[in-house]
Write an enzyme that holds these catalytic residues in place. Structure first.
Site, short mmCIF file in Angstrom:
data_model
loop_
_atom_site.label_atom_id
_atom_site.label_comp_id
_atom_site.label_asym_id
_atom_site.label_seq_id
_atom_site.Cartn_x
_atom_site.Cartn_y
_atom_site.Cartn_z
N ASP A 49 32.90 7.43 -3.39
CA ASP A 49 34.18 7.95 -3.01
C ASP A 49 33.72 9.41 -2.28
O ASP A 49 32.75 9.82 -2.45
CB ASP A 49 35.04 8.26 -4.21
CG ASP A 49 36.58 9.16 -4.04
OD1 ASP A 49 37.07 8.74 -2.88
OD2 ASP A 49 36.88 9.88 -4.37
N SER A 50 34.84 10.00 -1.80
CA SER A 50 34.43 11.50 -1.40
C SER A 50 34.54 12.55 -2.45
O SER A 50 33.72 13.51 -2.09
CB SER A 50 35.93 11.97 -0.53
OG SER A 50 36.95 12.09 -1.26
N CYS B 165 37.55 4.27 -2.23
CA CYS B 165 37.92 5.47 -1.40
C CYS B 165 38.86 4.91 -0.44
O CYS B 165 38.35 3.96 0.45
CB CYS B 165 37.02 6.42 -0.97
SG CYS B 165 37.67 7.56 0.17
N GLU C 89 40.90 17.69 -7.37
CA GLU C 89 39.62 18.18 -7.30
C GLU C 89 39.37 19.67 -8.06
O GLU C 89 38.14 20.01 -8.83
CB GLU C 89 38.86 18.51 -5.98
CG GLU C 89 38.79 17.07 -5.39
CD GLU C 89 37.46 16.36 -5.59
OE1 GLU C 89 36.34 16.85 -6.00
OE2 GLU C 89 37.47 15.07 -5.74
N CYS D 137 45.65 6.55 -2.73
CA CYS D 137 44.25 7.31 -2.79
C CYS D 137 43.65 7.31 -4.42
O CYS D 137 44.46 7.71 -5.00
CB CYS D 137 44.64 8.85 -2.31
SG CYS D 137 43.33 9.95 -2.59
N HIS E 226 42.11 9.35 -6.07
CA HIS E 226 42.45 10.65 -6.83
C HIS E 226 43.76 10.59 -7.40
O HIS E 226 44.13 11.09 -8.37
CB HIS E 226 42.52 11.95 -6.07
CG HIS E 226 41.24 12.48 -5.52
ND1 HIS E 226 40.33 11.67 -4.61
CD2 HIS E 226 40.60 13.34 -5.75
CE1 HIS E 226 39.15 12.30 -4.40
NE2 HIS E 226 39.16 13.34 -5.05
#
Ligand code: DGL
Length: 282
Positions: A21-22, A84, A163, A195, A197
């Site tokens: 993932d990012s 992702c 994040e 997403c 996240h």
């Protein structure tokens, strides 16, 4: 780019699965894989130096994804999970064509669940700008069910909030309300967390959307499809890994300490360390 076929000779049952993932979002997918197929070894890569991907171009996200795949392949992995949505939306087709190991993304599994669970045919998708503008959820959902309308909403501030660890915070609450109001107004009954996240702020999203809206987290279905694919290819690891074999390994492209702290709050496994690597070398 030349289309590659699977090299079955190289794929071993006891080889690890690569997940990327990012940043930390892919851990929500990894957590689900750990739960559903607990004997597998996993190498996780979070591109923490280059997060977020969501506002970047397709060329850039594809280049990043290709570098990560080259890095993961140094571990003789047996499959790759693109954990992702942005990389799945922009790069999965290209990665698949060039890969001799099976690769799965998170978009198709999420689309499948949403197409099945909607009652009134009004589905919302919240995701990064890239995922929304790619139109990929609309394409996949309408392939499965043409009697639905999909409403996409880009929520670019969610990734930095996650994040930064602001999972339950008045700021996150306020921003989520602003993003979600229009989806509430058009009476969706299903909301895809498009997403990886976003499941980390699920309680905030659920509170705002109310109990009549089903939140779809593609992680569960992705892990299920992964298990199915490994079973079909006779690559599912039945035996638990030998003690001390480092079943789960974590790599990042920026500072490892911050990642380890965060990862431990998501995956209750006692992650002791993560290694920082220079992904631009791959
Ligand atoms: N977690 C990612 C996704 O699922 C990427 C978020 C980002 O880097 O912008 O889209």
């Amino acid at each position: 780019m030349e289309e590659m076929t699977l090299n079955r000779e190289l794929l071993k049952k006891d080889a690890p699965i690569g997940v990327f993932d990012s940043g930390v979002g892919g851990l929500t997918v990894m957590r689900e894989i750990m739960r559903q197929i607990p004997n597998e070894k996993i190498i996780y890569f979070g591109d923490t130096a280059r997060v977020p991907y969501g506002g970047k171009s397709q060329d850039t996200v594809t280049r990043y994804s290709e570098q990560i795949v080259r890095f993961l392949k140094t571990f003789q992995i047996k499959t790759i999970v693109v954990a992702c949505n942005t990389a799945s939306a922009y790069a999965l087709d290209i990665l698949e064509k060039a890969s001799d190991v099976p690769i799965i993304g998170v978009v198709r599994p999420g689309a499948k669940v949403a197409a099945e669970v909607t009652g009134n045919g009004r589905i919302g998708v919240i995701a990064t700008e890239a995922t929304i503008s790619s139109g990929i959820y609309t394409k996949y959902i309408q392939e499965l069910n043409q009697n639905v309308t999909i409403y996409g909403k880009a929520c670019p501030l969610f990734v930095p909030l996650v994040e930064e660890g602001l999972l339950e915070d008045p700021v996150t609450d306020e921003i989520a309300r602003r993003y979600l109001t229009e989806l509430i107004d058009i009476d969706i009954d299903t909301l895809i967390l498009g997403c990886t996240h976003y499941p980390l702020i699920r309680s905030t999203l659920g509170k705002i959307m109310g109990k009549n809206v089903t939140l779809v987290n593609p992680a569960y279905e992705t892990a299920r499809e992964l298990k199915e694919m490994l079973t079909e290819l006779d690559l599912l690891q039945e035996k638990p890994p030998v003690l001390g074999s480092n079943q789960y390994q974590f790599y990042v492209s920026d500072k490892a300490e911050k990642f380890v702290h965060f990862a431990n709050s998501i995956i209750k496994y006692g992650i002791l360390s993560a290694k920082s690597i220079n992904i631009e070398e791959y």
